[in-house]
Design an enzyme around this catalytic site. Structure first.
Site, PDB file in Angstrom:
ATOM      1  N   HIS A 307       0.935  -1.313   0.049  1.00  0.00           N
ATOM      2  CA  HIS A 307       0.241  -0.035  -0.088  1.00  0.00           C
ATOM      3  C   HIS A 307       0.755   1.332  -0.169  1.00  0.00           C
ATOM      4  O   HIS A 307       1.935   1.231   0.694  1.00  0.00           O
ATOM      5  CB  HIS A 307      -0.905  -0.080   1.276  1.00  0.00           C
ATOM      6  CG  HIS A 307      -1.843   0.856   1.113  1.00  0.00           C
ATOM      7  ND1 HIS A 307      -1.882   2.146   1.358  1.00  0.00           N
ATOM      8  CD2 HIS A 307      -3.278   0.880   0.612  1.00  0.00           C
ATOM      9  CE1 HIS A 307      -3.020   2.682   1.059  1.00  0.00           C
ATOM     10  NE2 HIS A 307      -3.907   2.151   0.732  1.00  0.00           N
ATOM     11  N   ASP A 364      -8.069  -5.289  -0.328  1.00  0.00           N
ATOM     12  CA  ASP A 364      -8.445  -6.250  -1.327  1.00  0.00           C
ATOM     13  C   ASP A 364      -8.154  -7.865  -1.032  1.00  0.00           C
ATOM     14  O   ASP A 364      -8.595  -8.740  -1.847  1.00  0.00           O
ATOM     15  CB  ASP A 364      -8.033  -5.778  -2.647  1.00  0.00           C
ATOM     16  CG  ASP A 364      -8.516  -4.575  -2.647  1.00  0.00           C
ATOM     17  OD1 ASP A 364      -9.646  -4.175  -2.691  1.00  0.00           O
ATOM     18  OD2 ASP A 364      -7.718  -3.568  -3.549  1.00  0.00           O
TER      19      ASP A 364
HETATM   20  N1  CMC Z   1       4.227  -7.537  -4.763  1.00  0.00           N
HETATM   21  C1  CMC Z   1       5.556  -7.510  -4.983  1.00  0.00           C
HETATM   22  N2  CMC Z   1       6.339  -6.461  -4.798  1.00  0.00           N
HETATM   23  C2  CMC Z   1       5.752  -5.514  -4.416  1.00  0.00           C
HETATM   24  C3  CMC Z   1       4.275  -5.268  -4.235  1.00  0.00           C
HETATM   25  C4  CMC Z   1       3.646  -6.635  -4.282  1.00  0.00           C
HETATM   26  N3  CMC Z   1       2.212  -6.622  -4.350  1.00  0.00           N
HETATM   27  N4  CMC Z   1       3.870  -3.957  -3.882  1.00  0.00           N
HETATM   28  C5  CMC Z   1       5.057  -3.375  -3.998  1.00  0.00           C
HETATM   29  N5  CMC Z   1       6.107  -4.141  -4.100  1.00  0.00           N
HETATM   30  C6  CMC Z   1       7.537  -3.702  -4.293  1.00  0.00           C
HETATM   31  C7  CMC Z   1       7.885  -2.910  -5.439  1.00  0.00           C
HETATM   32  O1  CMC Z   1       8.473  -4.004  -6.333  1.00  0.00           O
HETATM   33  C8  CMC Z   1       8.879  -1.915  -4.975  1.00  0.00           C
HETATM   34  O2  CMC Z   1      10.201  -2.825  -4.692  1.00  0.00           O
HETATM   35  P1  CMC Z   1      11.616  -1.995  -5.253  1.00  0.00           P
HETATM   36  O3  CMC Z   1      11.689  -1.049  -4.081  1.00  0.00           O
HETATM   37  O4  CMC Z   1      12.511  -3.174  -5.202  1.00  0.00           O
HETATM   38  O5  CMC Z   1      11.455  -1.544  -6.366  1.00  0.00           O
HETATM   39  C9  CMC Z   1       8.645  -1.747  -3.486  1.00  0.00           C
HETATM   40  O6  CMC Z   1       7.667  -2.703  -3.062  1.00  0.00           O
HETATM   41  C10 CMC Z   1       7.574  -0.441  -3.673  1.00  0.00           C
HETATM   42  O7  CMC Z   1       6.494  -0.673  -4.392  1.00  0.00           O
HETATM   43  P2  CMC Z   1       5.819   0.560  -4.999  1.00  0.00           P
HETATM   44  O8  CMC Z   1       5.327  -0.001  -6.231  1.00  0.00           O
HETATM   45  O9  CMC Z   1       6.943   1.674  -5.404  1.00  0.00           O
HETATM   46  O10 CMC Z   1       4.790   1.133  -4.095  1.00  0.00           O
HETATM   47  P3  CMC Z   1       3.670   1.975  -4.612  1.00  0.00           P
HETATM   48  O11 CMC Z   1       3.437   2.875  -3.260  1.00  0.00           O
HETATM   49  O12 CMC Z   1       4.141   2.878  -5.870  1.00  0.00           O
HETATM   50  O13 CMC Z   1       2.400   1.073  -4.857  1.00  0.00           O
HETATM   51  C11 CMC Z   1       0.661  -0.555  -4.817  1.00  0.00           C
HETATM   52  C12 CMC Z   1       1.315   0.626  -4.093  1.00  0.00           C
HETATM   53  C13 CMC Z   1      -0.572  -0.596  -4.041  1.00  0.00           C
HETATM   54  C14 CMC Z   1       0.303   0.233  -5.984  1.00  0.00           C
HETATM   55  C15 CMC Z   1       1.759  -1.682  -4.717  1.00  0.00           C
HETATM   56  O14 CMC Z   1       1.976  -2.097  -3.369  1.00  0.00           O
HETATM   57  C16 CMC Z   1       0.984  -2.816  -5.719  1.00  0.00           C
HETATM   58  O15 CMC Z   1       1.138  -2.866  -6.978  1.00  0.00           O
HETATM   59  N6  CMC Z   1       0.165  -3.677  -4.995  1.00  0.00           N
HETATM   60  C17 CMC Z   1      -0.702  -4.927  -5.472  1.00  0.00           C
HETATM   61  C18 CMC Z   1      -1.808  -4.209  -6.096  1.00  0.00           C
HETATM   62  C19 CMC Z   1      -2.770  -3.753  -4.936  1.00  0.00           C
HETATM   63  O16 CMC Z   1      -3.240  -4.821  -4.296  1.00  0.00           O
HETATM   64  N7  CMC Z   1      -3.618  -2.729  -4.980  1.00  0.00           N
HETATM   65  C20 CMC Z   1      -4.615  -2.432  -4.203  1.00  0.00           C
HETATM   66  C21 CMC Z   1      -4.198  -1.393  -3.107  1.00  0.00           C
HETATM   67  S1  CMC Z   1      -5.160  -1.049  -1.688  1.00  0.00           S
HETATM   68  C22 CMC Z   1      -6.766  -0.904  -2.379  1.00  0.00           C
HETATM   69  C23 CMC Z   1      -6.889   0.565  -2.801  1.00  0.00           C
HETATM   70  O17 CMC Z   1      -7.022   1.433  -1.977  1.00  0.00           O
HETATM   71  O18 CMC Z   1      -7.034   0.645  -3.933  1.00  0.00           O
END
Ligand code: CMC
Length: 428
Positions: A307, A364
């Site tokens: 998140h 989710d």
């Molecule tokens: N699986 C594997 N690695 C992950 C995941 C995941 N679900 N989420 C984040 N990471 C890693 C990412 O690869 C990155 O690694 P590194 O630092 O080595 O590059 C690090 O963790 C930080 O991730 P980010 O993508 O830069 O973080 P963000 O804040 O931009 O993204 C997120 C947040 C929710 C989009 C992401 O965690 C994700 O894609 N999660 C899966 C999709 C999901 O479950 N979304 C629902 C969010 S909650 C409901 C809502 O409010 O929408």
């Protein structure tokens, strides 16, 4: 005395005002930065940018706290019902008995949708995704109420538009489900409460009686409450952004629904079950998929994990996981993907990749298992998220209008070509 922060650029020092929130959060107000220095700030993905002040929802991602209008999400989920939380979000206070009854009566009065909307439904292929249809249906409400499109309308008309949306969203959502299975729609039954009415329109077969299960009503109320608002997330920021151009509320909500559909946002709830099913049919090996999620050469992500704001735990996920256990037991449902989900969580939470990056199950991760136990097909999951989030979008839009906020218009740093001469096609 007002507090300030110092900003030093090219030897030129300026003072910028500090804004303190009621929970001690601090922001540097940079609105005069460009006029004073010529510089702008750059924050791709808005990871560190406050887009507004807001009195609706407080979220502390480090401590895993979520409160609406000061009330904790745990207390609301355990003691309130969805319609009451909708009132709280939109109007700012918990309603007394008379206010609640009046609100409920007003919502009931508007549950029907114009019969012509059926024609719009009929035109879509049966297999089209309900989220695409929902975006279009909510947007099309603007065609049915052309006299109510001005966002600067009277407070009474503004309230009517908000009530119409809250009232019609369950009807439209249930219609989407009926469309997906090729069944005739079931009209609202206004003797039922909000959630029971939605369940009845969704699951009642037109030729048979349908008994509404109080366990399901309670579970749905809880799930909708847990989705009701989440401050400046992607879809809410979209609603505010579209609203800032003075677009009508139906268009703003439609845009919010479109943003919600993305798999990184609300669309994740559908993807979680698809992922769990894939793991199940591949032998149920959680570790294999944890390793895939960690592999930077593999595009696989653990859906329902991570998140932007929560870096300790998502309080909504904690409540939903517990409810999942309760509801599956009460309904006598044995869903093997629940065991896979728990195994995935356990494995991930013990793995340094997830620990270092502070990745936890989000809202989710477990919600879809409950939706499925209730009987919803997976394509409907994000529609249910939208149904829950609607009062939050409406409340945030209303707050933005009341604060008379200017049009949202970010700047950029241009990185393209310097000026160059046009080359005729024959010479390229
Ligand atoms: N699986 C594997 N690695 C992950 C995941 C995941 N679900 N989420 C984040 N990471 C890693 C990412 O690869 C990155 O690694 P590194 O630092 O080595 O590059 C690090 O963790 C930080 O991730 P980010 O993508 O830069 O973080 P963000 O804040 O931009 O993204 C997120 C947040 C929710 C989009 C992401 O965690 C994700 O894609 N999660 C899966 C999709 C999901 O479950 N979304 C629902 C969010 S909650 C409901 C809502 O409010 O929408």
């Amino acid at each position: 005395m007002s507090e300030t922060a110092c900003f030093l650029l090219d030897g030129n020092e300026i003072e910028l005002p500090l804004i303190r929130g009621s929970e001690g959060e601090t922001a540097v107000d940079i609105s005069t930065l460009r006029s004073k220095t010529g510089a702008i700030t750059l924050d791709i993905g808005y990871k560190n940018t406050g887009a507004t002040t807001s009195a609706i929802t407080f979220l502390d991602g480090e401590k895993g706290i979520l409160r609406h209008r000061g009330y904790s999400i745990e207390e609301l989920a355990n003691n309130s019902c969805f319609l009451e939380v909708a009132y709280l979000l939109i109007f700012g206070e918990l309603p007394n008995k008379q206010q609640y009854e009046q609100f409920e009566t007003e919502v009931r009065r508007h549950t029907l949708v114009n019969e012509d909307m059926q024609n719009i439904f009929k035109a879509w292929p049966t297999k089209s995704h309900p989220m695409g249809q929902l975006t279009a249906m909510i947007s099309s409400l603007s065609s049915f109420y052309p006299e109510c499109l001005d966002p600067n309308q009277s407070k009474e008309d503004q309230k009517l538009t908000m009530i119409r949306l809250v009232a019609k969203m369950p009807t439209i959502s249930a219609m989407l489900y009926k469309k997906s299975i090729g069944h005739p729609v079931v009209y609202p039954n206004n003797s039922l409460d909000y959630v029971s009415n939605f369940l009845n329109m969704t699951f009642k077969h037109i030729t048979e009686d349908y008994e509404i299960d109080p366990i399901v009503v309670e579970a749905m109320n809880k799930l909708l409450i847990l989705h009701a608002d989440h401050e400046q997330n992607c879809s809410t920021s979209t609603v505010r952004m579209v609203g800032s151009s003075n677009a009508n509320l139906y268009s703003c909500i439609s845009a919010g629904i479109a943003a919600l559909w993305g798999p990184l946002h609300g669309g994740a709830n559908q993807q979680v079950i698809e992922m769990l099913e894939r793991i199940k049919s591949d032998g149920g090996d959680a570790t294999k998929y944890i390793n895939k999620a960690k592999d930077k050469d593999d595009s696989f992500r653990l859906m329902g994990f991570g998140h932007r704001v929560y870096k300790n735990h998502d309080p909504r996920a904690t409540i939903i996981k517990k409810s999942c256990d309760d509801i599956l037991n009460k309904l006598g449902v044995n869903d093997p993907v629940f065991d896979i989900a728990k195994k995935l969580e356990e494995t991930a939470l013990a793995d340094s990749y997830f620990i270092e990056r502070k990745l936890f199950p989000n809202v989710d991760f477990y919600s879809g298992i409950i939706y499925r136990a209730i009987g919803f097909p997976i394509e409907m999951f994000t529609v249910l998220f939208a149904l829950g989030r609607l009062p939050g979008w409406v409340a945030q839009w209303r707050e933005m209008r009341d604060q008379n906020q200017p049009i949202g218009r970010p700047r950029q740093i241009y990185t393209g070509y310097a000026p160059r001469a046009f080359v005729p096609m024959a010479n390229r």
